[in-house]
Design an enzyme around this catalytic site. Sequence first.
Site, PDB file in Angstrom:
ATOM      1  N   ASP A   1       0.885  -1.165   0.000  1.00 48.98           N
ATOM      2  CA  ASP A   1       0.000   0.000   0.000  1.00 48.98           C
ATOM      3  C   ASP A   1       0.921   1.212   0.000  1.00 48.98           C
ATOM      4  O   ASP A   1       1.600   1.476   0.992  1.00 48.98           O
ATOM      5  CB  ASP A   1      -0.889  -0.049   1.256  1.00 48.98           C
TER       6      ASP A   1
ATOM      7  N   TYR B   1       1.362   1.308  14.626  1.00 49.45           N
ATOM      8  CA  TYR B   1       0.339   1.081  13.622  1.00 49.45           C
ATOM      9  C   TYR B   1       0.769   1.545  12.239  1.00 49.45           C
ATOM     10  O   TYR B   1       1.139   2.685  12.045  1.00 49.45           O
ATOM     11  CB  TYR B   1      -0.960   1.814  13.989  1.00 49.45           C
TER      12      TYR B   1
ATOM     13  N   LYS C   1      -3.037  -2.990   8.407  1.00 50.81           N
ATOM     14  CA  LYS C   1      -2.991  -4.462   8.395  1.00 50.81           C
ATOM     15  C   LYS C   1      -2.169  -4.923   7.207  1.00 50.81           C
ATOM     16  O   LYS C   1      -1.827  -4.153   6.320  1.00 50.81           O
ATOM     17  CB  LYS C   1      -4.402  -5.023   8.333  1.00 50.81           C
TER      18      LYS C   1
HETATM   19  C1  F6R Z   1      -7.642  -0.597   8.027  1.00 50.60           C
HETATM   20  C2  F6R Z   1      -7.535   0.656   7.271  1.00 50.60           C
HETATM   21  C3  F6R Z   1      -8.468   1.750   7.588  1.00 50.60           C
HETATM   22  C4  F6R Z   1      -7.815   2.819   8.473  1.00 50.60           C
HETATM   23  C5  F6R Z   1      -8.813   3.929   8.821  1.00 50.60           C
HETATM   24  C6  F6R Z   1      -8.176   5.048   9.640  1.00 50.60           C
HETATM   25  O1  F6R Z   1      -6.637  -1.501   7.679  1.00 50.60           O
HETATM   26  O2  F6R Z   1      -6.671   0.822   6.455  1.00 50.60           O
HETATM   27  O3  F6R Z   1      -9.644   1.273   8.175  1.00 50.60           O
HETATM   28  O4  F6R Z   1      -7.326   2.234   9.646  1.00 50.60           O
HETATM   29  O5  F6R Z   1      -9.332   4.505   7.640  1.00 50.60           O
HETATM   30  O6  F6R Z   1      -7.063   5.501   8.966  1.00 50.60           O
HETATM   31  P1  F6R Z   1      -6.153   6.701   9.483  1.00 50.60           P
HETATM   32  O7  F6R Z   1      -5.720   6.373  10.877  1.00 50.60           O
HETATM   33  O8  F6R Z   1      -5.030   6.685   8.500  1.00 50.60           O
HETATM   34  O9  F6R Z   1      -6.977   7.941   9.425  1.00 50.60           O
HETATM   35 MG    MG Z   2      -4.087   1.882   3.352  1.00 55.47          MG
HETATM   36 MG    MG Z   3      -4.824  -2.408   2.258  1.00 52.01          MG
END
Ligand code: F6R
Ligand code: MG
Ligand code: MG
Length: 371
Positions: free
Chosen positions: A13, A227, A230
């Site tokens: 990603d 973090y 995933k």
């Molecule tokens: C799960 C994923 C999304 C982000 C969520 C919050 O793997 O990629 O659910 O965790 O959109 O993202 P941030 O913390 O980047 O705002």
């Molecule tokens: Mg992503």
């Molecule tokens: Mg992904």
Amino acid sequence: MDKKITLSVIKADVGGFVGHSGVHPELLEKARGIISGSPLVIDYYITHVGDDLNLILTHELGRNNGEIHQLAWDTFVACTEVAKKLKLYGAGQDLLGDAFSGNIKGLGPGVAEIEVVERKSEPVIVLMADKTEPGAWNYPLYKIFADPFNTVGLVIDPSMHGGFNFEVRDLIENKKIIFSAPEDIYDMLVFIGAPGRFAIKRVFHKATGQIAAASSTQRLNLMAGRYVGKDDPICIIRCQSGFPAVGEVLEPFAHPHLVSGWMRGSHHGPLMPVPASRSCPTRFDGPPRVVALGFQLADGKLVGPQDMFDDPAFDRARDLCNQIADYLRTLGPFEPHRLPLDEMEYTTMPLVMEKLKDRFIDLRTAKKKKE
Ligand code: F6R
Ligand code: MG
Ligand code: MG
């Protein structure tokens, strides 16, 4: 000696469009431009599943080859530049290392590779998931290679009747063990039934020792110590003629299982089988998706893909996923929709604990902590 072909699937990603839902077409174009100009690959197919860019490559250089991994790394770096220019979301998020040093493993991207002498006909399926973790393959791989109620070939095809060997990785302690199915299945299930820690890395045809399946087992969140999303795993499976039939490989996905991931990498949700065109997870950033692309290898050429879940026979699985999603969402922030504290990727717990520490009363001493 027979020519060996390596199928390498490498994903990362490197920037989402929009948010964490998809990959912008300019990134796909950039990747195609770089890979098509490389003399190293025999053939390639570039695609995305959700916000993950997947490079499907064939070559003759073997697994863990530095030049192929460098090519993938350089492609992801170049795509990150495009993502930065477009201010896409989380540009470069999976490129954890500062510089490439010989092998892409441990630097962020996911890698699954098999090296084979092509059979007379070599059907393979590449499974690619978004919004979940490597252990998500445990349940389908068990059913495909060890469950006769899924794979009747284990019972009635003499070339499969001997069973398969499973290489299982302990992702926390970085160990591996080989289980032999069917003899060891009860022992094996103790471990692979805990997919947050144990993941099936490879499967081998027991009688011939040939590779049957390989998955990516990187755990980004462990590698980074914080973090970073995933791991969104991939898996390659060989089919037919002593391996499970294409339909036996796809059958487990007709009975959707629950996986960890979904919103903020912190929820259980059903793994929904979808065609590539429907792989962008938008409901509560999900539910988690799996795409299955089928190819026939022909002297390293990728004949395909055939988009295997683009079949109304999987409509009911998708309906069931939506029903499960509806139900789980009613639980909101409660377990078991939300993951247990130690498995969430967002750990506000220490911060909240720190804030409230003086309000907790230790009941063992029945004394209020000092102010
Ligand atoms: C799960 C994923 C999304 C982000 C969520 C919050 O793997 O990629 O659910 O965790 O959109 O993202 P941030 O913390 O980047 O705002
Ligand atoms: Mg992503
Ligand atoms: Mg992904």
